[in-house]
Design an enzyme around this catalytic site. Sequence first.
Site, mmCIF file in Angstrom:
data_model
loop_
_atom_site.group_PDB
_atom_site.id
_atom_site.type_symbol
_atom_site.label_atom_id
_atom_site.label_comp_id
_atom_site.label_asym_id
_atom_site.label_seq_id
_atom_site.Cartn_x
_atom_site.Cartn_y
_atom_site.Cartn_z
ATOM 1 N N SER A 164 30.384 -1.270 35.103
ATOM 2 C CA SER A 164 30.096 -1.613 36.567
ATOM 3 C C SER A 164 29.047 -3.086 36.735
ATOM 4 O O SER A 164 29.008 -3.398 37.926
ATOM 5 C CB SER A 164 29.202 -0.625 37.438
ATOM 6 O OG SER A 164 27.939 -0.474 36.712
ATOM 7 N N GLU B 265 29.458 6.133 32.035
ATOM 8 C CA GLU B 265 28.937 4.784 31.218
ATOM 9 C C GLU B 265 28.160 5.211 30.275
ATOM 10 O O GLU B 265 27.972 4.752 29.006
ATOM 11 C CB GLU B 265 28.287 3.895 32.191
ATOM 12 C CG GLU B 265 29.177 3.098 33.335
ATOM 13 C CD GLU B 265 28.569 2.117 33.951
ATOM 14 O OE1 GLU B 265 29.142 1.392 34.624
ATOM 15 O OE2 GLU B 265 27.307 2.505 34.445
ATOM 16 N N HIS C 86 15.517 45.047 2.376
ATOM 17 C CA HIS C 86 14.453 45.757 2.022
ATOM 18 C C HIS C 86 13.416 46.017 3.068
ATOM 19 O O HIS C 86 13.256 44.891 4.090
ATOM 20 C CB HIS C 86 13.461 44.999 0.918
ATOM 21 C CG HIS C 86 12.508 45.813 0.530
ATOM 22 N ND1 HIS C 86 12.504 46.852 -0.140
ATOM 23 C CD2 HIS C 86 11.076 45.551 0.399
ATOM 24 C CE1 HIS C 86 11.167 47.432 -0.436
ATOM 25 N NE2 HIS C 86 10.350 46.522 -0.282
ATOM 26 N N ASN C 87 12.933 47.063 3.293
ATOM 27 C CA ASN C 87 12.112 47.271 4.650
ATOM 28 C C ASN C 87 12.772 46.971 5.892
ATOM 29 O O ASN C 87 12.226 46.041 6.678
ATOM 30 C CB ASN C 87 10.657 46.438 4.487
ATOM 31 C CG ASN C 87 9.768 46.955 3.568
ATOM 32 O OD1 ASN C 87 9.791 48.246 3.059
ATOM 33 N ND2 ASN C 87 8.781 46.279 3.144
ATOM 34 N N GLU D 207 17.318 50.153 4.015
ATOM 35 C CA GLU D 207 16.239 50.876 3.559
ATOM 36 C C GLU D 207 15.546 51.552 4.836
ATOM 37 O O GLU D 207 15.278 51.054 5.721
ATOM 38 C CB GLU D 207 15.445 50.144 2.648
ATOM 39 C CG GLU D 207 14.055 51.110 2.135
ATOM 40 C CD GLU D 207 13.329 50.265 1.352
ATOM 41 O OE1 GLU D 207 12.867 50.748 0.545
ATOM 42 O OE2 GLU D 207 12.671 49.223 1.912
ATOM 43 N N ASP E 127 12.492 54.321 5.120
ATOM 44 C CA ASP E 127 10.999 54.902 4.519
ATOM 45 C C ASP E 127 10.776 56.125 5.656
ATOM 46 O O ASP E 127 10.272 55.858 6.517
ATOM 47 C CB ASP E 127 9.723 53.969 4.443
ATOM 48 C CG ASP E 127 9.874 53.008 3.347
ATOM 49 O OD1 ASP E 127 10.840 53.347 2.424
ATOM 50 O OD2 ASP E 127 9.039 52.398 2.873
ATOM 51 N N HIS F 152 6.370 51.732 7.494
ATOM 52 C CA HIS F 152 5.818 51.231 5.930
ATOM 53 C C HIS F 152 4.548 52.177 5.658
ATOM 54 O O HIS F 152 3.519 52.103 6.269
ATOM 55 C CB HIS F 152 5.467 49.927 6.030
ATOM 56 C CG HIS F 152 5.370 49.469 4.665
ATOM 57 N ND1 HIS F 152 6.487 49.495 3.792
ATOM 58 C CD2 HIS F 152 4.582 48.402 3.936
ATOM 59 C CE1 HIS F 152 6.028 49.016 2.577
ATOM 60 N NE2 HIS F 152 5.077 48.126 2.833
ATOM 61 N N GLU G 170 14.117 56.417 1.170
ATOM 62 C CA GLU G 170 12.579 56.531 0.553
ATOM 63 C C GLU G 170 12.057 57.878 1.254
ATOM 64 O O GLU G 170 11.541 57.731 2.382
ATOM 65 C CB GLU G 170 11.975 55.356 0.701
ATOM 66 C CG GLU G 170 12.589 53.939 0.241
ATOM 67 C CD GLU G 170 12.624 54.338 -1.348
ATOM 68 O OE1 GLU G 170 11.669 54.702 -1.911
ATOM 69 O OE2 GLU G 170 13.616 53.704 -1.928
ATOM 70 N N ASP H 22 12.018 15.128 6.243
ATOM 71 C CA ASP H 22 11.450 13.969 6.553
ATOM 72 C C ASP H 22 10.356 13.601 5.840
ATOM 73 O O ASP H 22 9.442 14.354 5.534
ATOM 74 C CB ASP H 22 10.881 14.376 8.071
ATOM 75 C CG ASP H 22 10.240 13.390 8.658
ATOM 76 O OD1 ASP H 22 10.580 11.989 8.333
ATOM 77 O OD2 ASP H 22 9.391 13.472 9.903
#
Length: 766
Positions: A193, A202, A313-314, A343, A345, A358, A392, A716
Site C-alpha cells: 500500500s 501485509e 512408579h508412585n 502402582e 500403595d 505414600h 503394594e 541457549d
Amino acid sequence: QDSERPGLVLSGDDQDVLLMQKGTMMRKVRSKNWKKLRYFRLKEDGMTVWHARQNILKCHKCIIISISDVETVRNGHESEVLRSLAEEFPLEQGFTIVFHGRRSNLDLVANSVEEAQIWMKGLQLLVDFVTNMDQQERLDQYRWRGWDCVNNRGDKNQDGRMSFHEVQRLLRLMNVEMEQEHAFQLFQAADTSQSDTLEGQEFIEFYKALTKRVEVLELFGNFSADGQKLTLLEFVDFLQEEQKEGDHASDLALELIDRHEPSESGKLRHVLSMDGFLSYLYSKDGDIFNPSCLPIYQDMTQPLNHYYINSSHNTYLVGDQLCGQSSVEGYIRALKRGCRCVEVDVWDGPSGEPVVYHGHTLTSRILFKEVVATLAQYAFQTSDYPVILSLENHCSFEQQEIIAHHLTEILGDQLLSTTLDGQLPTQLPSPEELQKKILVKGKKLSTLEEDLEEEEELETELEGEQEPELEPQFESETQELSPRSKDKNEKKSKAILCPSLSALVIYTKTVSFYNFTHSREHYRFYELSSFSETKAKNLIKETGNEFVQHNAWQLSRVYPSGLRTDSSNYNPQEFWNAGCQMGPSVAMNVQTAGLEMDIYDGLFRQNGGCGYVLKPEFLRDTHSSFHPERPISPFKAQTLQIQVISGQQLPKVDKTKEGSIVDPLVRVEIFGVRPDTTRQETSYVENNGFNPYWGQTLCFHLLVPELAMLRFLVKDYNWTSRNDFIGQYTLPWTCMQQGYRHIHLLSKDGTSLHPASLFVHICMLE
C-alpha cells in the site's frame, strides 16, 4: 484484510464460540481454599484463550492458553478439586481444562450451569477443529497469532499498523537480530500500500519473507532442472538418492505429490512445486520419525516378558514423595499417555475403606475404590493392551477383603481372575491375548498349579454334591506360608494375606530375589522379582549375561531409589540394555520432567503408543550370549552421520526480557550400551533463534544400534552459567529415517513447541 484470515468458520450452531469471545468472569480453583475470580475471553482467532485479573487484556498482563495445547474438557463431576467444593457450588457449574503433556489441569467454576455448558461445548468444538487442521493451516494460524502479538506488544501506539521502527522491535520479540538494511528491504517489499506501515495481510507477507528457507531452495535447485518444479522422475531421484526410500520410491512419489502439492494442475501433471516440496519436508512424511513406526507395527503375539512395558512408579502422586498431593489425576494422566503398569500403595483407612498414599509421609490420601473406578474408566482409552496393577499391599486382613471386593465388583469382566483358558500355561500370555484385561501384581498364597488343581477338586466335589472344606485349607495354607505371624500375635492380621485377594493374582506373582541360579531352580515363569536401581546396576555389572537370560523368561521390576525424595528418575536405558521390561521393571515417576522422561517417552512413542515395545531378538533368547557391559551385537555395527543444517522459529528462553535473543546450539546425545553412550554439539549461532544456520556434521560409531536412543537437544549458549534448555526431541534408532528431515521440537514437559524445528540430514553407514 482480516477476511483473508484462516480460522474456524462459525455457523448458527456455533453460538457458544461467539459468546466465549465476549468474555466472562469465572472462578479459577486450585484447592478448597484457593479460589480467585479471573476474566476469561476467547480471542477473535478462535485459537487462543486469554485470562487475567480484570477484563483489560494485554499480552504482558495476561496468561495465554493456546487451544492446540488443550487435550480435552471434562465436567465438574470428574475433578477431585471441584468435588471438594460441592457444598459451595453445584458441580454442573464447574469444568476442567486438561492439557497435553504434564501441565497441570485448570479447574474453573462458571457463574451458572448454562455458562459452564457454553464454555465446555465451545472449547471442545475448538479442540476438535485444531486437531483436524493440516500443517499449512497450523502455520497460517501461527502467523496470524504473531500479528495479534504485534497489536499488543510490537505496535506501540496501538493504531493497528506497524512502522519500520516497530518492525525492528518486533524482530527482537520474535527472537532474531537482523541487519537494518536487510530488514528494511523486506519491509518495503511487503508494504504494497506504500503507506510506510504494515497491517494485516501485509504483515503476513512480511512474515513469509522472514521465514524463507534458503537452504531448502538450494536443495530444491539441486534436483530441479528448471528451478521451478520437480518432475515425477526428479522427485523419485531425490527420494531414492537422499531419502533412501528404496524400490517403492516411484509409488511413494505419486502419493506425496497428491498429498502435498497445493495446485490441482501440479497434481494432474505429477509435478511438485517449491511450496509442495517444503510442505512434504515439514510434514510427518518428512519427519525424522519413520511414519511406519507410528501405528502398531510389531508382533504382539509374543509372551509379555518379551516386551518393554510402559510403567509408572508412585502413580498416585502429582507432587513430590514427601508431602505432595495424591490424586486419581495421576492415574488418568499415566493411562492416557499409554502407561500399562500403574502402582497402588494401599493402606488401612478410616471407616473400613482402604486408602492410597505414600506410606509414612505427609502425602495426601485418596480412597482405593476411587482409584479402581478411575482404572475402570480410563484403562483402555489409549490402548487395548493389558494393564498391570502393581499392588503394594500394607493392609490388615479385613481391609484386604475390601480391596478384593472393590477390584471384583468395580472392574467386573475387565479383571483377569483366572488363567485365560482355565489350563496351566507354559509361558506368559501375549498382549494380544490379554487385550482389555487388568492384571493384579502382588503376593500370592499358592502357585497357579495349586489353584488350578484346587478348582478341579472343587468342581468334582460340587458334582458329587459334597460341601467343599475351603476355609480350613486356606487357614493351614496361610499358617504355613506366613510363619512369622505365629510368633507375632499382635501383628497377625497384617501378616496374613487374604485368600480372596491372593486368588486375583494370576500371571504376576511377586517373589523375593536371591540369585539367578535360585530363580532358575525354584521359580516359575509367572513369578517376578523387584530390584532397587542400585541392586540392578550391580547385577548388570557382575552378572549381566545372566540378567539378560533371566529377563528372557521372567518379568522383573526396577524401582527408583528411596533416596529420590524429589521424585527424580533414573535413566532407564541401562536396565533396558539388560532386557528389564516393566514397572514391574523400569518404573518411572511420570510426574517429573527431564532427560529420563524424554528417553522414556521417546521409546514408547512408537508402536501406536500402545505401551508395549518388542525387545530386540538377542534379549528374548534364554540362551543369549549378550552382555550389556561387554556388548557384541549379533548384527553389524553402524556409523551415523548427522548434519545439523538449520533451525526454525525457536522459542525465547527468557520471555520477560524484551531485548534478549537466544544464541542456540544443538547437542546430539546417544544413549545405549556404555561404549555407545556419548554426545557431540555444534557451535552456537549468535543472536538468532528465528532461523539459525549451523551446517555442521556430527559423526557417531555404534556397536549395538538396536538399543540406541537419540536425543536432539537445543540450548541457549550462556558462557556465565549452564546453557538454558530451549527444546528437545528423542527417538529410537530403529525408528529414524535417513535423508533430509525435520525434527519438531518438544518442551520440557513433552508438549509441542510448534512451529519450532530443526532441519537435518541423516546418513547411516555400515
